[in-house]
Each structure stands twice: as C-alpha cells, then as structure tokens.
Design an enzyme around this catalytic site. Structure first.
Site, short mmCIF file in Angstrom:
data_model
loop_
_atom_site.label_atom_id
_atom_site.label_comp_id
_atom_site.label_asym_id
_atom_site.label_seq_id
_atom_site.Cartn_x
_atom_site.Cartn_y
_atom_site.Cartn_z
N ARG B 248 -42.20 1.62 -9.70
CA ARG B 248 -41.97 0.20 -9.40
C ARG B 248 -43.28 -0.44 -8.98
NH1 ARG B 248 -41.99 0.43 -3.86
NH2 ARG B 248 -40.76 2.12 -2.95
N HIS B 252 -40.77 -1.97 -2.04
CA HIS B 252 -39.37 -1.56 -2.13
C HIS B 252 -38.44 -2.77 -2.30
CE1 HIS B 252 -35.58 0.37 -1.40
NE2 HIS B 252 -35.36 -0.48 -0.43
N TYR B 260 -48.14 3.00 1.86
CA TYR B 260 -47.64 4.36 1.67
C TYR B 260 -47.95 4.87 0.27
CZ TYR B 260 -43.86 1.67 -0.43
OH TYR B 260 -43.16 0.78 -1.19
#
Ligand SMILES: Cc1ncc(C[n+]2csc(CCOP(=O)(O)OP(=O)(O)O)c2C)c(N)n1
Lengths: 329, 329
Positions: B248, B252, B260
């Site tokens: 992606r 998120h 991250y």
C-alpha cells in the site's frame, strides 16, 4: 501540589512508565504499541525505554493477547495488555469472559490473575458500528474483574497505577475523545483507590450521575444552570466494579433528584443499574422520577447526522435537569 | 512467483484486458479523490486507501462471474469497485448519505451490494473469513455453482477466525477462495515480526488445500491464478489460499502513524506500479493504441466527478431513518 497540566494520554503514559520502572514484572503487549507507540500514542516512548522484551508488538490475535495476559499473570507477571478498540474485546470473548474473571474463583482462590486489559472507545469519530461501541454494562454484569472508566487525566493516571498494582483482573476503559484533554496532574506519585466515586462538582438540587466522557458534558451543563439558580452535583463513578454505592446514595439523599447520563445503550445499561440501586436504597429521598439519558438502542450509525442524534448531549441533559426541578418536595 | 505477465496475456480477450485497465484506473482515481475529500473534511470517519494494490482486486474479480460473491474488509473500496459497485453509490456511502450502498449507515468499511456480488464487508480483521465459509456452504447446500472470495490482509492470517475458517472450508470442500493481500504490514507490524510461517501461502498446508503465491502487482498473474482456483471450487474440489504480494502506497488509514517503513522501500514499490505495468504491456504488445487508454482515463475522471457531485447533493439520513434498519419488520 504542583500545578502542571498534562493530557489524558500523557497521564496514561506516565502511569505505565512509572509502574514499569517500579516493578520489573510489569510488561505491555498489544497491536502496534511498540515501534509506533500505539495508534493513539498511549505507549509512546516506552519501547525505546524498556525494549522489545517488555513492550511487545503482537500479531492481530486478540484471543492470544488476552489469554497470554492471563497465563503470564497466573505465573507471576504483571501484564498490561492493550486491545486497540473496545469492539475487539469480543474477539477475545472466551478468554475475557470464560477465563479472566473465573479463574480465581473456580480454583478455590489458589490462583490470582493480576492482569490489566486496557482498551478504548471513541465518540464522535464516525467510525460506524464495529468501531464505536461502548458496552460497560455488559462487562459490569460479569462478576470477577474490576472495571475502570476514567474521565480526567488525574483519574486516568491514578486509576491505571492502582489497577496495575491490584491483585485482580481489570478492564481499563479509556475514552479516545478525552485523549487530548488537559487537566492538573501532580508531579508526585499518587494512587486512586479502586471503588471510590468522585464528586466532580458539588451541588444541592440535582445529582447528575455521569459516566466517562459524559462527566464533561455534565460539568458544562452544571455551569450553565448555575446562572439560572440550579445547583447541580456531578458524580463520577470512576470504577464500575467495585461500584461505590455510598457516594451515589449520599448525593441523592442530599439533592432528592437524579439524572443519569451515559454514552452506552440505554436498555440494561449502567444507568439501569444505578437507577435500581437508588430505587432500592434511597427511594424515600427521591422527589422526582429518575431520568436516564443514554445512547439509543441501535448499533452506532456511520452518518454523522444520525450518530450525533444517537448520543445524549448537553441540551438533552439541561432539559432533563429542568424537568426534575419541576417536582417539589 | 510462477506466471510471467507477458507470456500469458495472449489467451485473454482484449475486452477483459481493457476492463481490467478501466477498473484499475477507476480505483486509483477514486482513492485519490477520497484522500483529497477526507483532508478537506468532506468525508468523515475512518477510511483506508487501496492505492498500489489495485491489481489484486481487479485480477481476482475479473476471474469471477457477476453472480459469484466477494467479502471485503476495512480496506475495501477497491474490492467494491472491481466487483461492480457504481462509484456514485460507494462515494455517497463514504459521505454518509442515504443514496449510498448502505444508506449512509455503514460507511467506508461495510460496503455491501449483493446484486453485484459484494455480499458483505467487515471491519473486524478476520471477521469476514468464517462468514465467507458460510456463504460458500449455502452455495453448496443449494446446489448452486457460484464461488465465494474472501479478501483479507496478511495481518488477518494471525486471527483465530482465519484458522478455524480454513479448516472448516477444507473438511467440507466448500467453494471458497481465500485471497490474502500481503502488503507486508498490518498497520506498523511487518509480517516478519508477526507471521510464524515462512510464507503465508504455507499456512494452506495445515489445512490440506493449495496455497499459491502470486505477484499481486501483476494483474494478469492474479487473474490466471484466481481462474484456476475458481475452476477447482466450481468442480467441488474445495478451497484455495492465494497470497498476493503487494504494497500500500498510503499510510494505514488517512493519518500518518509514524515511521515504520523505510522510505526507499515505499519508493521501490511505487516503481512497480501495477497500473503502469498493465499499460506498458498493452502498448508494447500492440493490443491497443494509446488513445484508447487515454479515453478510458478521461471517462474515469468524469465518472469520479459525477460520483462526488452525486454524493454531495444527496441527503443525509437522520436518526429516525436509520432506526428502521436494526430489525426485519
Ligand atoms: C480484530 C481486530 N483487531 C484489530 C483491528 C484494528 N486494525 C484495523 S486494520 C488492522 C491491520 C490489518 O492488517 P492486514 O490484515 O494486514 O490488512 P491491511 O490493513 O494491511 O490491508 C488492525 C490491526 C481490527 N479492525 N480488528
């Protein structure tokens, strides 16, 4: 008392940090709590300070998270597990309901489960029916664990520290809509005993029993009503189990009127229990019928317009208080 | 990763290929618009973008009949569009409007339109997998030859629901295809820190079903592998697990959750854009002229503008309206 103000999130973070420094049996586990410090940043900086042994990022495995917290607790650790949203507590339903609150009892007191399960619910986040739930009364209906519902940074810190030290299992329910509010929190260490309600504001005419986020709604309403000569007392239970009946009853004895405001569903909600306690133990002191304001008995809708109407609010509370004020002794 | 994109394209009709291109562009532009409108405050709640993963939804859904079913997730816009939900109704749902696929009650994460085979979307990670098994069970019991696809992420394969569902589907030989979109992260948690298996597809071994790894940025490979799984399911031979590796591009959800993922990793995956790959292939093989693709892109722009206009002009549901839908009356 040092007069500094910190946020609810900072208060929780300090509680975790202090308890981890104090007691090396305390450790954390949950989804995304480590390297990014949690999706709500409650555990920020703890991974850096305590490392991956004591701040454990877990897979998306709620049953294993709660179950492992139970196992570690009965074997001498002090786990603090995070379930990202209250909605997902039920993914761990078996460990949460069939194990966590039963183990001490059914082993005849041979075991204890000093685990804390932290979770949060949100309000006004428009996250629809699977990410907006708050069902404290369902948990309150299960004997065997304690339930904390802090409404201020001060309470959040003091209650979390007590929950971690407590020998019993705890479900610690934070409110994400309060994460950014600020409030006074002393520099020096303090604990808040579990099972002590707090009078957030004193008054003589009406008792408002307010749960979690609704404490702030009640305080704001009370301020407005003061100008109209109505004196409102706001009772915050802080913990639902143990439940502090005495503070509630004493307040109702003084005011003779009770309005309940809670962000959970009305039917068989926390307010239903509160009203029943008052009916049983302070009936003769009531001057007016009890009014309960709660979320509608439907799952949380997504649409902001419908969702906003789904929750109780300050306007509804002010109207309810005025209504009970019409009853005279 | 088995099939090679260019070698296997000749067996696919031009019509199907162009539809794939159209759907992938539709998803990409839709998601870009969602990000824009979300930032502008027009789309409330929480939403998860599908940019970068388009080849999975489109490759899988292109291998299905209209009357086959899919079940989707929190990251579901791409699945819904690929299976044939009109962008107007999906956009209106994201806006929380009465004209949306779920009447504005479900929002981004629960898109459902059984008419085109989107039978349900769950925002509980792993939540749709056992339900997909139940839909497949109904197909079998009703002697229908429809197949069912459950979409989910890498993180979902760590839930108990995933494991229980695969086992059940296998012992009952149900016509269900489990499509794991392995984008390597569940929020911040990399698969290497959460999945014990070497490869997610290996988890199929435990349930005695085929487990296939595909390049999830190669729509042709996804399509062909899904076709095989569909044929197997229709023959009554039971489920397949497909692990589609993809990435992606966005965070998120709509918020930045901290670092991250290495920047270089994100950039490297952007170089492997699934849409550009299909476009290059179509042009280099001389399957279509560039202006055909440009026309498709133009058509999509218009459709998105139309969808936004439609959503903006639609009415919001109020509390009384949504209350009708809790029970069948
Ligand atoms: C049971 C459950 N636990 C936690 C969450 C919070 N959550 C939402 S999406 C997500 C990550 C999902 O990762 P993955 O399955 O890999 O799908 P992706 O988001 O990468 O598409 C998490 C932890 C949830 N929705 N449901």
């Amino acid at each position: 008392m040092a007069a500094r103000e910190i946020t609810y999130v900072q208060a929780l973070n300090e509680a975790l940090r202090e308890e981890m420094r104090r007691d090396e049996r305390v450790f954390l586990m949950g989804e995304d709590i480590g390297i990014i410090g949690g999706v709500f940043k409650v555990t920020q900086g703890l991974y850096e300070e305590f490392g991956p042994e004591r701040v454990r990022d877990t897979p998306i495995s709620e049953t294993a998270i709660v179950g492992a917290a139970i196992g570690a607790a009965i074997a001498g650790m002090r786990p603090v597990a995070e379930i990202m949203y209250m909605d997902f507590l039920m993914c761990a339903g078996d460990q949460l309901i069939n194990h966590l609150p039963k183990i001490r009892f059914m082993t005849g007191g041979k075991l204890k489960v000093p685990a804390v399960i932290r979770t949060q619910y949100g309000l006004y986040r428009y996250a629809a029916a699977q990410h907006s739930q708050f069902y404290p009364a369902f948990l309150m209906n299960i004997p065997g664990f304690y339930i904390e519902v802090p409404s201020t940074p001060y309470d959040a810190k003091g209650l979390l520290k007590s929950a971690i030290r407590d020998e019993n299992p705890d479900i610690f329910i934070e409110c994400a809509a309060l994460y950014r509010i600020k409030g006074p929190v002393p520099e020096e260490e303090y604990l808040i005993p579990l099972g002590q309600a707090d009078i957030k504001r004193e008054g003589n005419d009406v008792t408002v029993f307010a749960l979690s986020y609704m404490v702030h709604v009640a305080l704001s309403a009370a301020k407005k009503l003061e100008a109209e000569g109505i004196s409102v007392e706001v009772v915050d239970p802080r913990t639902l189990n143990p439940f502090d009946k005495r503070t509630l009853i004493e307040s109702v004895k003084k005011t003779g009127r009770l309005v309940i405001i809670e962000p959970d569903h009305k039917t068989a909600g926390v307010g239903a229990e509160v009203a029943a306690i008052v009916a049983e133990e302070a009936y003769e002191y009531l001057n007016a019928p009890v009014i309960r304001l709660a979320a509608e008995d439907i799952p949380p809708p997504f649409s902001p317009k419908a969702y906003n109407a789904f929750l109780p609010n300050e306007e509804k509370l002010i109207n309810a208080i005025k209504k009970v004020m019409k009853y005279k002794r | 990763m088995g099939l090679n994109m260019s070698s296997s394209i000749s067996e696919i009709s031009k019509e199907v290929l162009l539809d794939m291109y159209y759907k992938m562009i539709l998803i990409r532009r839709f998601e870009e618009k969602v990000v824009e409108l979300y930032r502008a405050g027009e789309i409330p709640g929480i939403a998860h973008g599908y940019i970068g993963e388009e080849a999975v939804a489109v490759g899988v859904c292109s291998a299905l009949r209209k009357d086959d079913y899919i079940l989707s997730t929190h990251r579901g816009h791409g699945h819904s569009l690929a299976k044939g939900i009109h962008p107007r109704y999906l956009m209106a749902e994201l806006f929380g409007r009465k004209t949306g696929v779920c009447k504005g009650i479900g929002g981004s994460m629960h898109s459902t339109e059984p008419e085109v085979g989107v039978i349900f979307s769950s925002a509980i990670v792993g939540g749709n997998i056992p339900i997909a098994v139940g839909v497949a069970l109904a197909m079998k019991m009703q002697r229908r030859d429809n197949v069912v696809v459950s979409f989910f992420g890498d993180g979902a394969t760590n839930t108990g629901a995933f494991h229980e569902a695969l086992n059940l589907a296998s012992i009952w030989k149900l016509p269900v295809i489990f499509v794991c979109e392995n984008n390597f992260y569940a929020i911040s948690t990399h698969v290497s820190r959460s999945v014990a298996a070497k490869e997610i597809a290996d988890r199929a071994v435990a349930y005695n079903i085929p487990g296939k790894v595909v390049d999830g940025n190669d729509v042709i490979e996804v399509y062909k592998t899904t076709l095989e799984a569909v044929e197997r399911a229709r023959r009554g031979e039971g489920p397949t697990l497909i692990e589609a590796r993809t990435y992606r591009w966005l965070d998120h959800g709509m918020y930045y959750l901290g670092p991250y993922r290495p920047k270089e990793e994100v950039e490297a995956w952007k170089q492997r854009c699934p849409i550009k790959r299909l476009k290059d292939l179509l042009l280099s093989k001389g399957i279509v002229a560039e202006d055909v693709l440009v026309n498709i892109e133009r058509r999509v722009e218009e459709e998105i503008e139309d969808a936004v206009k439609f959503a903006r002009e639609s009415e919001e549901p109020d509390l009384d309206f949504v209350k009708q839908f809790v029970y069948v009356r």
